[in-house]
Structure formats: structure tokens, C-alpha cells
Design a protein around this motif. Structure first.
Motif, PDB file in Angstrom:
ATOM      1  N   ILE A  46       1.431   4.904  10.342  1.00 15.96           N
ATOM      2  CA  ILE A  46       1.149   4.594   8.815  1.00 15.96           C
ATOM      3  C   ILE A  46      -0.623   4.434   8.704  1.00 15.96           C
ATOM      4  CG2 ILE A  46       1.479   3.097   6.761  1.00 15.96           C
ATOM      5  CD1 ILE A  46       3.950   4.256   8.124  1.00 15.96           C
ATOM      6  N   TYR A  47      -0.718   5.473   7.937  1.00 18.08           N
ATOM      7  CA  TYR A  47      -2.477   5.552   7.577  1.00 18.08           C
ATOM      8  C   TYR A  47      -2.769   5.502   6.171  1.00 18.08           C
ATOM      9  CZ  TYR A  47      -2.503   7.967  12.179  1.00 18.08           C
ATOM     10  OH  TYR A  47      -2.123   8.204  13.525  1.00 18.08           O
ATOM     11  N   PHE A  48      -3.876   4.948   6.010  1.00 18.74           N
ATOM     12  CA  PHE A  48      -4.578   4.594   4.734  1.00 18.74           C
ATOM     13  C   PHE A  48      -5.338   6.097   4.294  1.00 18.74           C
ATOM     14  CE2 PHE A  48      -7.537   3.665   1.448  1.00 18.74           C
ATOM     15  CZ  PHE A  48      -7.045   2.611   0.773  1.00 18.74           C
TER      16      PHE A  48
ATOM     17  N   LEU B 155       0.711  -1.228   0.092  1.00 20.52           N
ATOM     18  CA  LEU B 155      -0.007  -0.229  -0.005  1.00 20.52           C
ATOM     19  C   LEU B 155       0.878   1.231  -0.046  1.00 20.52           C
ATOM     20  CD1 LEU B 155      -2.750  -1.212   2.531  1.00 20.52           C
ATOM     21  CD2 LEU B 155      -2.861  -0.938  -0.125  1.00 20.52           C
ATOM     22  N   MET B 156       1.920   1.096   0.747  1.00 23.43           N
ATOM     23  CA  MET B 156       2.893   2.161   0.608  1.00 23.43           C
ATOM     24  C   MET B 156       3.512   2.524  -0.680  1.00 23.43           C
ATOM     25  SD  MET B 156       3.475   3.802   3.843  1.00 23.43           S
ATOM     26  CE  MET B 156       5.276   4.452   3.798  1.00 23.43           C
ATOM     27  N   GLU B 157       3.776   1.290  -1.571  1.00 28.01           N
ATOM     28  CA  GLU B 157       4.519   1.405  -2.603  1.00 28.01           C
ATOM     29  C   GLU B 157       3.578   1.872  -3.593  1.00 28.01           C
ATOM     30  OE1 GLU B 157       5.751  -2.347  -3.406  1.00 28.01           O
ATOM     31  OE2 GLU B 157       7.317  -2.550  -1.782  1.00 28.01           O
ATOM     32  N   LYS B 158       2.228   1.788  -3.532  1.00 28.17           N
ATOM     33  CA  LYS B 158       1.375   2.282  -4.726  1.00 28.17           C
ATOM     34  C   LYS B 158       0.701   3.522  -4.210  1.00 28.17           C
ATOM     35  CE  LYS B 158      -0.269  -2.292  -6.239  1.00 28.17           C
ATOM     36  NZ  LYS B 158      -1.572  -3.211  -6.735  1.00 28.17           N
ATOM     37  N   GLY B 159       1.012   4.240  -3.089  1.00 26.94           N
ATOM     38  CA  GLY B 159       0.723   5.656  -2.894  1.00 26.94           C
ATOM     39  C   GLY B 159      -0.717   5.625  -2.010  1.00 26.94           C
ATOM     40  N   TYR B 160      -1.146   4.493  -1.622  1.00 24.22           N
ATOM     41  CA  TYR B 160      -2.651   4.565  -0.949  1.00 24.22           C
ATOM     42  C   TYR B 160      -2.295   4.595   0.752  1.00 24.22           C
ATOM     43  CZ  TYR B 160      -4.967   2.360  -4.871  1.00 24.22           C
ATOM     44  OH  TYR B 160      -5.356   2.423  -6.117  1.00 24.22           O
ATOM     45  N   ALA B 161      -0.871   4.635   1.021  1.00 19.99           N
ATOM     46  CA  ALA B 161      -0.726   4.909   2.390  1.00 19.99           C
ATOM     47  C   ALA B 161       0.665   5.717   2.883  1.00 19.99           C
ATOM     48  CB  ALA B 161      -0.206   3.490   2.991  1.00 19.99           C
ATOM     49  N   TYR B 162       0.763   6.212   4.018  1.00 19.02           N
ATOM     50  CA  TYR B 162       1.566   7.302   4.162  1.00 19.02           C
ATOM     51  C   TYR B 162       2.103   7.359   5.677  1.00 19.02           C
ATOM     52  CZ  TYR B 162      -2.356  10.272   6.013  1.00 19.02           C
ATOM     53  OH  TYR B 162      -3.246  10.299   6.785  1.00 19.02           O
ATOM     54  N   GLN B 163       3.249   7.576   5.996  1.00 18.65           N
ATOM     55  CA  GLN B 163       3.647   7.810   7.302  1.00 18.65           C
ATOM     56  C   GLN B 163       3.229   9.353   7.730  1.00 18.65           C
ATOM     57  OE1 GLN B 163       7.593   6.720   8.332  1.00 18.65           O
ATOM     58  NE2 GLN B 163       7.014   6.196  10.248  1.00 18.65           N
TER      59      GLN B 163
END
Length: 469
Positions: A143-145, A129-137
Motif C-alpha cells: 500500500i502506497y501513499f 487513507l484508502m477510503e479517502k483516496g490518498y492511498a492505493y495498492q
């Protein structure tokens, strides 16, 4: 006969078709093991058991996964309050849960994955999800969606995004229904977590509640499966968040059929410790009720309707099940030889009615009606003297088949041992007196049995049946 279920995603009853012919992958939301499960929880587990048994009744091979949430806000809070390590604290309630399932005759799932045993799978899913840009720190290191990155967010619960409060982050596992917000996938460690933490690419922390189910369902059922169930209270935010993170990660439709059961009420009110109407299964067993009596009540209302649970209802269940017990004993006592075409006809009619009912979105009231009709007609045939042993055996076989779904009838149970030994001894003496044609002694012993609160009924072949007066 085709099965139909109410698919929450479509808000209508639709035909069921599994992804793989003859096989069903099913994920059922299991317990958060921080306390003993209460009867509201078991309303959902009973519905899921009824669903599983119905699928099996129609020939499907079910692969069921039921998660055990053993790390979340509640388990950490209560384990720290108890002064116990998390794993030791939750082990007690995991064991209790399995004991309760056995008491209620709930069929075991194929897999019971515990969240703490699947942290690597959760980290891997969050990484995607981080790699696809759906999640962030975020600045708090968690880490949030990002729900704004997933346009379909809210499609299960039918949320009107424009009229909901958004743009906030929710770190807690559970949150209010007016908070359409970015939710935590990974929670950065803080002092409230104590020694509960795992290493990750984003620092020490632990998973959020929602990511657990997505990771474990993918591990055991693949990226797409047939059925996901739970209580209606899990639809939002839990199931909505599961859909978002699972479909964002895979780009695929995650679940084909969503089934949700309605709430359980107690004495017409929401169950609450403050109202004195809060029951665990163990509370009810201590009162003297039996697992199958509680089961009968919990399956008695359609799963999409609220179920009002009362102690009077368990008493009625006891009377009903005793009526079935006596009927099965009566069928076993039939000795007349020959065929009974009428028994064959009434069994075929009852079986067709039962099957049609449960195939129609688990219509339990109509299924039970078919059972009661067979009981009534079976007694009528026995009263008339027309029923033969082969006909009675057909009737018993039909009830055995019904009970693969109902799970409470105990068709072949031997119940004599449930009576006080002195009552059974008197009944045996009376049986011997009748065999010797000493009818005066037989009548005296009948009266003695009556004084003890029981009735003895004569059966063919000098047999008898005992029951409470």
C-alpha cells in the motif's frame, strides 16, 4: 516571560503558545532499536530533554511521547543476521537505551510506544487513507501513499516538486532526497522479512516506517498537538511523509511547532566507523568519562548549530564541573550569620539572565554565561568575607533551579567518597591535629597529602576541602 522557538515550518523564531493552557503535547523521534545508540543520536535526545526541561522550568506540564522503532528494514535485517526473533533481538537494545537515558540524566517521557505494539492503530490509519483516496495498492501488493493527491506535500522541507524526480514508488523506509515519491504505508511480505508479518485487509505484511509515528502520536496526543522534534536529517522524507499521511487522514493541521537539531560532528568530521571517530555512550564510559561530563558537552552548543564533539571537550567539561563542585562545597562551608543583600541582588540578576536566555529559543550559551557570572560573583563575595550563610544558601538555591534545566551540576552531591581512602584518612588526621593546635603535625600531613597528588584547603569551622593537585 514568554517562550520563543524557531519553528522549522515557518523558518523563523515565533512565540510559543500551547493548544491547552499550561500543558504541552510533544512527540520526539526515538531510537531504531537495532544497535546501541551513538552520541549523534544522543545529541538529538539531549536537545529534546533540554526543551522538555525548559518547558517545565516555565511551568508547563509536558506530556511527551517518544517512539521505539522496533520493526523496520534495519531491525529485520539484523535480527535475521543474529538468528534471533525480532522481539528478542530488539529487547536488548531497548533496555540499553533506557540505561543510557538514565546515565545522561535525560528525563523520561510519559509514553514510549513500541511500533510492534500498535499494528492495529496503523492498519486503521491506512484504512482511512484508502477510503479517502490518498492511498492505493500497487501491483507488488504493498500500500502506497499518493503524494500527488496531497497538494501540500513538501511544505516542511520546502521541496520544489517540479524539479524533483517523481512518479516512482519507494518501498524502502529511507530513500534519497531527490526521490519525491509515493512511499509505502504497508509493505507486502516477502522472503526477506522472514517470520515478521501481520495480517491486514490487504494481505500479510508489515507497516512502513513513516506510518508508525503518525499512528502512535495520534493514539497518545490526539489528531493535533503542540511540538514535534527530531534531527534535521529526519525532516525529509520522514517528517514530510508523517505530515502528509496525518493531515490527509484528519483534514486538520497536525503539528503547530516543528523543532529540529543540527548534526553532531566528531573532531570536525562526520562520525564514521571507518574514520575511527564513532562512539556509543558505552564506548565513552569505558574510557572513564562520566555521564554528566558527556551531557555537558552535548548541551554546550545551540541546538540549531552543528556540535563538534571531541575527547578534549569532555576533559574540559570535567574541569568545569569540578570547578562548580568546589564552588558548591565552598558555599556550604560559609558560616557567617546575618543577611547579605548583595548576594540577593546577584542571584536575582543571574536568574533573570538565565530565564531570558533559555526562553529565547533555548539560548544555552547565554544561559551558561549567567551561571558562570553567578559563580564568579559568589566567589568574590566569599573572598571579601561579606558572604553570609543565608546569602550562600540563596546562591545554592539558584543553582538548583538552573540545574532543573541543565541536569549536570549535582549541587548537593557529597563528593568526599570520590577521593582515595588513604587521602581522606590523612585529611581527617590533619583535621584532628589542627584542632589540637599541633601545627607541625598539620604541616607534615599536608605534605603527605600533596605527595599523593591532592591538595587540602582549610575551611571555616576547622573543616577542609580536598581537590586534585
Amino acid at each position: 516571560m514568554s517562550l520563543e522557538f524557531f519553528n522549522t515550518m515557518e523558518r523563523r523564531v515565533v512565540p510559543f503558545q500551547s493548544i491547552r493552557p499550561g500543558k504541552v503535547g510533544m512527540y520526539t523521534c526515538g531510537p531504531t532499536v537495532y544497535n546501541y545508540a551513538h552520541i549523534g543520536n544522543f545529541r538529538a535526545y539531549m536537545f529534546e530533554d533540554l526543551l522538555r526541561r525548559t518547558l517545565e522550568y516555565f511551568g508547563y506540564k509536558v506530556h511527551q511521547v517518544m517512539n521505539l522503532t522496533d520493526v523496520d528494514d534495519k531491525t529485520i535485517r539484523d535480527s535475521r543476521a543474529a538468528g534471533l526473533p525480532l522481539r528478542e533481538f530488539t529487547a536488548k537494545y531497548k533496555q540499553a537505551f533506557f540505561e543510557d537515558l538514565k546515565t545522561l540524566n535525560i528525563e523520561p517521557a510519559e509514553v514510549y510506544p513500541a511500533a510492534t505494539d500498535h499494528i492495529p492503530q496503523m492498519i486503521r490509519l491506512i484504512s482511512i487513507l484508502m477510503e479517502k483516496g490518498y492511498a492505493y495498492q500497487a501491483e507488488d501488493r504493498s500500500i502506497y501513499f499518493s503524494i500527488d493527491k496531497f497538494p501540500d506535500y513538501g511544505k516542511l522541507a520546502r521541496i520544489d516538486r517540479e524539479n524533483q524526480r517523481s512518479g516512482v514508488r519507494i518501498k524502502n523506509d529511507e530513500y534519497a532526497k531527490d526521490s519525491v515519491a509515493d512511499f509505502a504505508l504497508w509493505k507486502a511480505w516477502d522472503e526477506l522479512d522472514g517470520d515478521v508479518a501481520w495480517d491486514s485487509p490487504w494481505g500479510k505484511g508489515r507497516p512502513g516506517w513513516h506510518i508508525e509515528c503518525s499512528a502512535m502520536s495520534s493514539e497518545y496526543l490526539g489528531d493535533a498537538f503542540d511540538i514535534h522534534t527530531g534531527g534535521i536529517d529526519n525532516m525529509f522524507p520522514h517528517h514530510e511523509d508523517e505530515i502528509a499521511q496525518s493531515e490527509a487522514a484528519t483534514g486538520k493541521k497536525w503539528v503547530n511547532y516543528w523543532l529540529h537539531c543540527a548534526h553532531l560532528m566528531v573532531n570536525g568530521e562526520k562520525m564514521s566507523k571507518s574514520l575511527g571517530n564513532f562512539y556509543t555512550l558505552r564506548d565513552l564510559l569505558k574510557m572513564g568519562w562520566k555521564g554528566r561530563e558527556i551531557r555537558w558537552v552535548l548541551i554546550g552548543a545551540h541546538y540549531r548549530k552543528k556540535l563538534n564533539f571531541t575527547l578534549d571537550a569532555i576533559g574540559q567539561a570535567r574541569e568545569t564541573l569540578t570547578r562548580f563542585d568546589e564552588f558548591f562545597d565552598r558555599m556550604r562551608a560559609v558560616t557567617k550569620e546575618g543577611e547579605c543583600s548583595e548576594a540577593e541582588q546577584v542571584v536575582a540578576s543571574a536568574a533573570a539572565a538565565f530565564s531570558a536566555a533559555i526562553a529565547e529559543d533555548l539560548n544555552i550559551s547565554e544561559a551558561l554565561a549567567a551561571m558562570f557570572e553567578l559563580l564568579r560573583t559568589g566567589n568574590k563575595l566569599a573572598d571579601s568575607g561579606e558572604l553570609t550563610k543565608s546569602g550562600a544558601e540563596r546562591i545554592l538555591a539558584a543553582f538548583r533551579k538552573f540545574d532543573t534545566v541543565i541536569g549536570a551540576l549535582e549541587v548537593d552531591a557529597v563528593r568526599t567518597a570520590e577521593f582515595p581512602p588513604e587521602v581522606v584518612a590523612l585529611a581527617e588526621e590533619r583535621k584532628a591535629a589542627r584542632k589540637a593546635k599541633n601545627f607541625a603535625e598539620s604541616d607534615r600531613l599536608r605534605a603527605e597529602i600533596g605527595k599523593l597528588g591532592f591538595v587540602v584547603e582549610d575551611q571555616p569551622g576547622n573543616e577542609y576541602r580536598l581537590k586534585k593537585a
